[in-house]
Design an enzyme around this catalytic site. Sequence first.
Site: not given
Length: 294
Positions: A53, A97, A120
């Site tokens: 990413k 994450q 996110d």
Amino acid sequence: MSARILDGESFASRLHRETSVRVDKLKSRGITPGLVFIRVGEDPASRAYVSRKEKRAQEAGINSRTLVLPESTLLPALLGEIDTLNADPKVHGILIQSPLPASLPNDLVYARVSPAKDVDGFHPVNFGKLLLGDPTGFLPCTPAGILEILRLGEIPTSGKHAVVVGRGQIVGRPLALLLARKAPGTDCTVTLAHSRTADLPSLTRQADILIGALGRPLFLKKEHVKPGAIVVDVGVNRIPDQANPRGYRLVGDVDFESVKTVAGAITPNPGGVGPMTIALLLSNTVRAAEDLSR
Ligand code: NAP
């Protein structure tokens, strides 16, 4: 019959081009979008995801970096790092994450990220906006990426029966809500199935659009699929493979080889949902920078 391939890589490339144009516009105003990944511990899959990413973000002209914290990090220290990033005007997006070490409570950590930088889409404020249909929130990247696959693949959705297998917080649950929204590109009648669902195959065989988001390798077979259905495979699962130097290979939740013989269209895996998730993350980051610089 062999299904049409819904090529996530090529759809993602289209979105990356649009994102890069928006990045250039911001840069012409002296603003470089900034994205920070927080990784706690050394989980090998998380390392690989974050570095992929980060690389894509840099290619799009986004200033991205990863803050790596040890597995032993205590909650106050992690929340302190998030507070620092929340206050940093050069940082527009923050991604924590998953999975976090078991000692860290997910809910408290995700809720600490400023909703305006929650690219996110996991903050309760953004999840609430999704539920309310408020477009000012950030949508979670994987469900939003799946909607984009359907849009760019020109798949009709209105009035279609979508069966989502898996009610996880990151994919299945938000996706079911999005597909049921009263809006173009959605308007589905949705069934949300899970591990307690009775007679799953009889339900999945009614699906015009079938989404596998359960995290069970190659679980959905052609017997689960109505001929001509659209099949989207979200799963990322490791299975042992002695022929592979790593000792394993990645497979989805859908048995691609059998299902492609009956489906009307199908996402490959890899190369379907994964690249679209990253494309939506970068698009959300640029939107955060646009919104925060107004
Ligand atoms: P999760 O939170 O563990 O949820 C899994 C869901 O599947 C649960 O609702 C579970 O039911 C259901 N389930 C498990 N076994 C089942 C069965 N035999 N029949 C029917 N339902 C079953 O997982 P997640 O985070 O949503 O992730 C799902 C998959 O997507 C994983 O493979 C993950 O790696 C992948 N993923 C991919 C991306 C991407 O970018 N490609 C992004 C995120 C996640 P219960 O609720 O009853 O336990």
